[in-house]
Enzyme design. Structure first.
Site, PDB file in Angstrom:
ATOM      1  N   LYS A 115       0.679  -0.956   0.022  1.00  7.59           N
ATOM      2  CA  LYS A 115      -0.020   0.368  -0.080  1.00  7.59           C
ATOM      3  C   LYS A 115       1.144   1.192   0.097  1.00  7.59           C
ATOM      4  O   LYS A 115       1.808   1.137   0.185  1.00  7.59           O
ATOM      5  CB  LYS A 115      -1.219  -0.033   1.445  1.00  7.59           C
ATOM      6  CG  LYS A 115      -2.232   0.381   1.259  1.00  7.59           C
ATOM      7  CD  LYS A 115      -3.176   0.166   0.019  1.00  7.59           C
ATOM      8  CE  LYS A 115      -4.573   1.053  -0.383  1.00  7.59           C
ATOM      9  NZ  LYS A 115      -5.713   0.315  -0.116  1.00  7.59           N
TER      10      LYS A 115
HETATM   11  P1  NAD Z   1     -13.280   7.209  -2.336  1.00  6.98           P
HETATM   12  O1  NAD Z   1     -12.540   8.447  -1.886  1.00  6.98           O
HETATM   13  O2  NAD Z   1     -13.649   7.387  -3.737  1.00  6.98           O
HETATM   14  O3  NAD Z   1     -14.278   7.895  -1.192  1.00  6.98           O
HETATM   15  C1  NAD Z   1     -13.974   8.221   0.200  1.00  6.98           C
HETATM   16  C2  NAD Z   1     -15.949   8.257   0.420  1.00  6.98           C
HETATM   17  O4  NAD Z   1     -15.372   8.400   1.953  1.00  6.98           O
HETATM   18  C3  NAD Z   1     -16.066   9.960   0.261  1.00  6.98           C
HETATM   19  O5  NAD Z   1     -17.666   9.991   0.048  1.00  6.98           O
HETATM   20  C4  NAD Z   1     -15.994  10.752   1.108  1.00  6.98           C
HETATM   21  O6  NAD Z   1     -16.935  11.986   2.249  1.00  6.98           O
HETATM   22  C5  NAD Z   1     -16.047   9.360   2.954  1.00  6.98           C
HETATM   23  N1  NAD Z   1     -15.916   9.776   3.945  1.00  6.98           N
HETATM   24  C6  NAD Z   1     -14.516  10.238   4.247  1.00  6.98           C
HETATM   25  N2  NAD Z   1     -14.059  10.723   5.223  1.00  6.98           N
HETATM   26  C7  NAD Z   1     -15.709  10.238   6.086  1.00  6.98           C
HETATM   27  C8  NAD Z   1     -16.080  10.163   7.888  1.00  6.98           C
HETATM   28  N3  NAD Z   1     -15.117  10.471   8.817  1.00  6.98           N
HETATM   29  N4  NAD Z   1     -17.245   9.847   7.477  1.00  6.98           N
HETATM   30  C9  NAD Z   1     -18.014   9.979   6.325  1.00  6.98           C
HETATM   31  N5  NAD Z   1     -17.783   9.481   5.489  1.00  6.98           N
HETATM   32  C10 NAD Z   1     -16.566   9.883   5.321  1.00  6.98           C
HETATM   33  O7  NAD Z   1     -12.580   6.249  -1.382  1.00  6.98           O
HETATM   34  P2  NAD Z   1     -13.367   4.869  -1.717  1.00  6.98           P
HETATM   35  O8  NAD Z   1     -12.208   4.256  -2.737  1.00  6.98           O
HETATM   36  O9  NAD Z   1     -14.901   4.425  -2.449  1.00  6.98           O
HETATM   37  O10 NAD Z   1     -12.559   4.543  -0.708  1.00  6.98           O
HETATM   38  C11 NAD Z   1     -13.481   3.882  -0.041  1.00  6.98           C
HETATM   39  C12 NAD Z   1     -12.750   3.256   1.100  1.00  6.98           C
HETATM   40  O11 NAD Z   1     -12.706   1.143   0.677  1.00  6.98           O
HETATM   41  C13 NAD Z   1     -11.317   3.040   1.959  1.00  6.98           C
HETATM   42  O12 NAD Z   1     -11.169   2.352   3.290  1.00  6.98           O
HETATM   43  C14 NAD Z   1     -10.857   1.977   0.946  1.00  6.98           C
HETATM   44  O13 NAD Z   1      -9.426   1.246   2.082  1.00  6.98           O
HETATM   45  C15 NAD Z   1     -11.817   0.685   0.569  1.00  6.98           C
HETATM   46  N6  NAD Z   1     -11.044   0.473  -1.275  1.00  6.98           N
HETATM   47  C16 NAD Z   1     -11.593   1.101  -1.739  1.00  6.98           C
HETATM   48  C17 NAD Z   1     -11.513   0.461  -3.037  1.00  6.98           C
HETATM   49  C18 NAD Z   1     -10.916   1.454  -4.535  1.00  6.98           C
HETATM   50  O14 NAD Z   1     -11.133   0.058  -5.657  1.00  6.98           O
HETATM   51  N7  NAD Z   1     -11.576   2.515  -4.520  1.00  6.98           N
HETATM   52  C19 NAD Z   1     -10.774  -1.199  -3.040  1.00  6.98           C
HETATM   53  C20 NAD Z   1     -10.965  -1.805  -1.744  1.00  6.98           C
HETATM   54  C21 NAD Z   1     -11.245  -1.174  -0.782  1.00  6.98           C
END
Ligand code: NAD
Length: 418
Positions: free
Chosen positions: A106
């Site tokens: 990561k």
């Molecule tokens: P992103 O940046 O697209 O979205 C994150 C979202 O979370 C946004 O809507 C933001 O406003 C919201 N957020 C941030 N802080 C917050 C809080 N304190 N309370 C409520 N909402 C909050 O990110 P993403 O890619 O959707 O990732 C989200 C999660 O999923 C992370 O934990 C990431 O590690 C995990 N993840 C992502 C992927 C991927 O392919 N993008 C894959 C596996 C896991």
């Protein structure tokens, strides 16, 4: 300032528990408590106003036992070494649960990307890639998107690496725009995987997603797609939120009408009033639903709010949204949790398909990608379910046991060098 809940300590606590259930000795898995490599970099950037600012970045490779390291890059003001280490370790486990031939890694930069202009963001990304260049490559370590990083940023990563090599190397990063070697289906893959897991869980319990009441925290890449696809399968999405707060409707939110707003603005903050009430993130986590999908950041469900969670099932879209103490509370209360390393693995599965396509200079049809994702997730879900049943343990333990068997098995076969 040290974190209240150190995610790397959380990872190690869960690892020990699963190893004990499997009857592993410390010697068998102690290596998994340490990342193979940690690179910390300082990133000086010329800001648009002429000032120089220096940002902190990390690339952590947790394990390469089962193949090249794989894992996203996060841009967030709270990124630190322990968070990146935990996210890297979870990638090792995740790739093993879904049985794709990768280890875990990561990266992260401590920055609030919303405070940067597009030019500053691009310079920061390119400088970061230059600094971690010795570690990455299609055979070594392949980055991807995570919180606040987008296909456009993946395109800059591919370009920076390719410029250093002197030829195009699409396989160095996944989650790229389609035009430069991205895979069809990648941008929806994590949310699709979450939806598949929610559906499979309902099937195991003799139900379907039809009419299930769902709340989704985080309307980013993962949460917004999961909400739309679950809505498409008949679920009633009663609450959604992002960092600015949430909205709730007893009769279900009109997800199709709301989606263009997120797509354009990427926030719920400026959403005009409608047939819903505004709620806080804390209220979202405790609202009366069948399925809760935390899809924002780590540690959002801790021992302070776990007793108030009313969902019967939790499907972890985010990485590490439930602390170990909260997990115990939820388990004791009979809440079934589909753990992150299984539930959100859809993204890395299709990243793997993207990398395979890049290495073969070949394009798969979207239906084929989605079909392969569906099969991969279903197989992993069955294995995790069976192990959990066999050991009379939670699905999280089932997933960790499944992963540990593969990672420890690979390490044993390879041996310890020298
Ligand atoms: P992103 O940046 O697209 O979205 C994150 C979202 O979370 C946004 O809507 C933001 O406003 C919201 N957020 C941030 N802080 C917050 C809080 N304190 N309370 C409520 N909402 C909050 O990110 P993403 O890619 O959707 O990732 C989200 C999660 O999923 C992370 O934990 C990431 O590690 C995990 N993840 C992502 C992927 C991927 O392919 N993008 C894959 C596996 C896991």
């Amino acid at each position: 300032m040290p974190r209240k809940h150190n995610p790397y300590e959380n990872y190690k606590a869960v690892l020990d528990k699963a190893a004990e259930l499997l009857g592993l000795a410390q010697n068998d898995y102690i290596i998994l408590k340490y990342p193979e490599r940690t690179l910390k970099v300082s990133l000086p950037i010329r800001m648009d106003n002429g000032d120089v600012r220096v940002f902190e970045g990390y690339r952590v490779q947790h394990s390469s036992s089962r193949g090249p390291c794989k894992g996203g890059i996060r841009y967030h003001q709270d990124v630190d070494e322990d968070e990146v280490k935990a996210l890297a370790a979870w990638m090792t486990m995740k790739c093993a649960v879904v049985n794709i031939p990768y280890g875990g890694a990561k990266g992260g930069i401590q920055v609030n990307p919303r405070e940067l202009s597009k030019g500053e963001l691009e310079r920061l990304t390119r400088r970061f890639v230059s600094m971690i260049l010795p570690l990455i490559g299609p055979e070594r370590d392949i980055p991807a998107p995570d919180v606040n990083t987008t296909p456009e940023i993946m395109g800059w990563i591919m370009d920076t690496y390719s410029m250093q090599k002197g030829y195009a190397v699409p396989g160095v990063v996944t989650g790229k725009p389609i035009e430069v070697g991205g895979s069809l289906g990648r941008s929806e893959a994590t949310g699709r995987g979450v939806t598949i897991c929610a559906r499979l869980l309902m099937q195991k319990l003799g139900r379907t997603l039809e009419g299930a009441r769902v709340a989704v925290q985080g309307m980013g890449n993962v949460g917004s797609v999961a909400a739309a696809l679950m809505h498409g399968e008949g679920a009633k999405i009663v609450a959604i939120s992002d960092v600015s707060g949430g909205i709730y409707s007893e009769k279900g939110l009109p997800i199709d009408e709301l989606r263009p707003h997120f797509a354009a603005r990427r926030t719920l903050a400026e959403l005009p009033d409608g047939d819903f009430v505004r709620i806080s993130n804390e209220e979202l986590l405790t609202c009366d639903v069948d399925i809760l999908v935390p899809a924002a950041l780590e540690n959002t469900i801790s021992k302070s709010n776990a007793p108030s969670v009313r969902a019967k099932y939790i499907v972890e879209g985010a990485n590490g949204p439930i602390t170990p103490a909260a997990d115990d509370i939820l388990d004791a209360r009979g809440v079934t949790v589909v753990p992150d390393i299984l539930a959100n693995a859809g993204g890395v599965v299709v990243s793997y398909f993207e990398w395979v396509q890049n290495l073969q200079s070949f394009r798969w049809e979207e239906d084929y990608v989605n079909d392969m994702l569906e099969r991969t997730m279903a197989r992993a879900f069955e294995e995790v379910w069976a192990l959990a049943q066999e050991k009379n343990a939670s699905l999280r333990m089932g997933a960790y046991m499944s992963a540990l068997k593969r990672v420890v098995g690979a390490k044993k076969l390879r041996g310890i060098f020298p």
